[in-house]
Design an enzyme around this catalytic site. Structure first.
Site, PDB file in Angstrom:
ATOM      1  N   ALA A 103      -8.991  -0.028 -11.021  1.00 52.56           N
ATOM      2  CA  ALA A 103      -8.273   1.238 -10.777  1.00 52.56           C
ATOM      3  C   ALA A 103      -7.597   1.139  -9.402  1.00 52.56           C
ATOM      4  O   ALA A 103      -7.777   1.994  -8.538  1.00 52.56           O
ATOM      5  CB  ALA A 103      -9.209   2.431 -10.860  1.00 52.56           C
ATOM      6  N   HIS A 160      -5.033   0.671  -6.165  1.00 52.58           N
ATOM      7  CA  HIS A 160      -3.984   1.510  -5.563  1.00 52.58           C
ATOM      8  C   HIS A 160      -3.506   0.809  -4.298  1.00 52.58           C
ATOM      9  O   HIS A 160      -3.985  -0.276  -3.933  1.00 52.58           O
ATOM     10  CB  HIS A 160      -4.526   2.919  -5.290  1.00 52.58           C
ATOM     11  CG  HIS A 160      -5.839   2.936  -4.577  1.00 52.58           C
ATOM     12  ND1 HIS A 160      -5.981   2.560  -3.266  1.00 52.58           N
ATOM     13  CD2 HIS A 160      -7.085   3.253  -5.009  1.00 52.58           C
ATOM     14  CE1 HIS A 160      -7.238   2.664  -2.907  1.00 52.58           C
ATOM     15  NE2 HIS A 160      -7.940   3.074  -3.945  1.00 52.58           N
ATOM     16  N   GLU A 161      -2.554   1.453  -3.635  1.00 52.76           N
ATOM     17  CA  GLU A 161      -1.995   1.022  -2.362  1.00 52.76           C
ATOM     18  C   GLU A 161      -3.051   0.487  -1.376  1.00 52.76           C
ATOM     19  O   GLU A 161      -2.837  -0.515  -0.714  1.00 52.76           O
ATOM     20  CB  GLU A 161      -1.445   2.295  -1.759  1.00 52.76           C
ATOM     21  CG  GLU A 161      -0.097   2.452  -1.080  1.00 52.76           C
ATOM     22  CD  GLU A 161       0.914   1.409  -1.132  1.00 52.76           C
ATOM     23  OE1 GLU A 161       1.617   1.348  -2.148  1.00 52.76           O
ATOM     24  OE2 GLU A 161       1.060   0.690  -0.126  1.00 52.76           O
ATOM     25  N   GLY A 162      -4.176   1.181  -1.291  1.00 51.11           N
ATOM     26  CA  GLY A 162      -5.231   0.786  -0.347  1.00 51.11           C
ATOM     27  C   GLY A 162      -5.739  -0.621  -0.657  1.00 51.11           C
ATOM     28  O   GLY A 162      -5.887  -1.460   0.246  1.00 51.11           O
ATOM     29  N   HIS A 163      -5.982  -0.904  -1.945  1.00 50.75           N
ATOM     30  CA  HIS A 163      -6.439  -2.249  -2.323  1.00 50.75           C
ATOM     31  C   HIS A 163      -5.331  -3.269  -2.061  1.00 50.75           C
ATOM     32  O   HIS A 163      -5.592  -4.390  -1.623  1.00 50.75           O
ATOM     33  CB  HIS A 163      -6.788  -2.308  -3.815  1.00 50.75           C
ATOM     34  CG  HIS A 163      -7.947  -1.449  -4.206  1.00 50.75           C
ATOM     35  ND1 HIS A 163      -7.799  -0.282  -4.899  1.00 50.75           N
ATOM     36  CD2 HIS A 163      -9.272  -1.600  -4.005  1.00 50.75           C
ATOM     37  CE1 HIS A 163      -8.990   0.252  -5.119  1.00 50.75           C
ATOM     38  NE2 HIS A 163      -9.906  -0.526  -4.585  1.00 50.75           N
ATOM     39  N   SER A 215      -7.763   6.671  -2.970  1.00 49.19           N
ATOM     40  CA  SER A 215      -9.023   6.405  -3.662  1.00 49.19           C
ATOM     41  C   SER A 215      -8.752   6.354  -5.156  1.00 49.19           C
ATOM     42  O   SER A 215      -7.898   7.096  -5.658  1.00 49.19           O
ATOM     43  CB  SER A 215     -10.031   7.522  -3.368  1.00 49.19           C
ATOM     44  OG  SER A 215     -11.095   7.465  -4.293  1.00 49.19           O
ATOM     45  N   GLN A 260     -24.616   0.081  -8.954  1.00 46.85           N
ATOM     46  CA  GLN A 260     -24.419   0.981  -7.824  1.00 46.85           C
ATOM     47  C   GLN A 260     -24.135   2.424  -8.238  1.00 46.85           C
ATOM     48  O   GLN A 260     -23.818   3.248  -7.397  1.00 46.85           O
ATOM     49  CB  GLN A 260     -23.312   0.461  -6.900  1.00 46.85           C
ATOM     50  CG  GLN A 260     -21.924   0.473  -7.490  1.00 46.85           C
ATOM     51  CD  GLN A 260     -20.917  -0.253  -6.598  1.00 46.85           C
ATOM     52  OE1 GLN A 260     -20.907  -1.472  -6.536  1.00 46.85           O
ATOM     53  NE2 GLN A 260     -20.075   0.496  -5.901  1.00 46.85           N
ATOM     54  N   ARG A 299     -10.533   7.540  -7.272  1.00 51.22           N
ATOM     55  CA  ARG A 299     -10.960   8.825  -7.837  1.00 51.22           C
ATOM     56  C   ARG A 299      -9.886   9.899  -7.732  1.00 51.22           C
ATOM     57  O   ARG A 299      -9.977  10.919  -8.419  1.00 51.22           O
ATOM     58  CB  ARG A 299     -12.218   9.315  -7.113  1.00 51.22           C
ATOM     59  CG  ARG A 299     -13.417   8.461  -7.440  1.00 51.22           C
ATOM     60  CD  ARG A 299     -14.544   8.718  -6.462  1.00 51.22           C
ATOM     61  NE  ARG A 299     -15.553   7.704  -6.616  1.00 51.22           N
ATOM     62  CZ  ARG A 299     -16.786   7.943  -7.018  1.00 51.22           C
ATOM     63  NH1 ARG A 299     -17.165   9.157  -7.303  1.00 51.22           N
ATOM     64  NH2 ARG A 299     -17.654   6.963  -7.129  1.00 51.22           N
TER      65      ARG A 299
END
Ligand code: PAF
Length: 300
Positions: A37, A39-42, A197, A66, A199
């Site tokens: 999933a 996004h930009e952050g990854h 995120s 987890q 989420r």
């Protein structure tokens, strides 16, 4: 349209062989563990890894070890093809996925759960906050990340500062197992200030609006810190007051000393501080944090 050049493997066997081949050629490997999933952050983690290593590899595995709540595990968004495209754009060379039995052969019980003796101890940074609200979460994170370090043997591993406590846990884990250098990358934010995120895609419009109070509260705490406020209790109260304006269920809004992490609230004036929040907007649990002092992320 960019050509898809990334190699994708459905299981760890091919991924391990690919990493061995790299090592044989004397090439360095940067590793970015993910649960998909993306996004930009990854993508930013991958871009940084690509700058600092000869090759980059990403794991895409929604790790059941987890997740306390099975609903959260089941509703976690999954899109392998979309993820591979984003990784390719960011300069990733290889992505792989797999299953618990493939990652832990011979280490599962008859119901498919990991035998307890193979769970790794996440260490002292797992105490308090996330460790308290998500019991067992960091054992699960440390166990899968430790396993990836063991089988892939990367030179560096990249984690986002957004999962601040996780970053501390994996930093300690890597040190203890003589693993890769852990690189903590700053949090990437949407124009609204909200941290990227996986989420966020599950938030309705009104939940998103409520979620924005989280970054507002953190920026507010940083403004107070910059004005000279050093008392963690005052900073935490300020965040709680901001969060009250949104329709959120707040689990914690706390300040910790990143240099001396422990489960309890620090007392007295702080020299180093990080502000951390976990809150639910509807069913979606959001976390975010902000360094108040100018220490490097996670003291890395
Ligand atoms: O941050 C995450 O996405 C996960 O906790 C990680 C590090 C991939 C381990 O499953």
């Amino acid at each position: 349209m960019q050509l898809l050049t990334i190699e994708c493997f459905e299981g760890p066997r091919e991924a391990i062989a690919w990493c061995r081949e790299l090592a044989a050629q004397g090439l360095s490997l940067g590793f970015v563990p993910t649960m998909g999933a993306l996004h930009e952050g990854h993508q930013n983690l991958v871009r940084q890894a690509a700058l600092e290593n000869d090759r980059v590899c990403v794991s895409i595995f929604v790790n059941p070890l987890q997740f306390g709540e099975s609903l959260d595990l089941e509703s976690y968004p999954r899109d392998f093809t979309g993820d591979a495209k984003l990784l390719n754009e960011a300069g990733c060379h290889m992505a792989f996925t797999g299953t618990l039995p493939e990652f832990f052969p011979g280490r599962l019980d008859e119901r498919g759960g990991l035998l307890p003796e193979y769970l790794l101890d996440p260490g002292p940074c797992a105490e308090g906050l996330e460790g308290e609200y998500r019991v067992g979460h960091f054992e699960g994170v440390a166990t899968i990340v430790g396993r990836f370090f063991e089988i892939l043997k990367p030179k560096r591993a990249y984690f986002g500062q957004k999962d601040y406590q996780q970053a501390l846990v994996v930093r300690d884990l890597a040190r203890n197992m003589d693993g890769p250098e852990v690189v903590i990358c700053t949090t990437h934010r949407e124009p609204s200030g909200m941290a990227f995120s996986s989420r966020n895609t599950r938030l309705s419009e009104s939940e998103y609006a409520a979620g924005m109070f989280i970054s507002r509260a953190l920026f507010g705490a940083r403004a107070l810190w910059n004005q000279g406020q050093r008392d963690p209790a005052v900073l935490a109260r300020h965040m709680q007051a901001v969060l009250k304006q949104g329709d959120l269920f707040v689990e914690y809004a706390a300040v910790r000393d990143p240099e001396e992490w422990n489960g309890s609230e620090p007392v007295g004036e702080l020299q180093h501080a990080v502000a951390l929040i976990a809150a639910r907007a509807g069913d979606v649990r959001l976390i975010d944090n902000m360094l108040l002092s100018s220490t490097t992320p996670a003291g890395a």
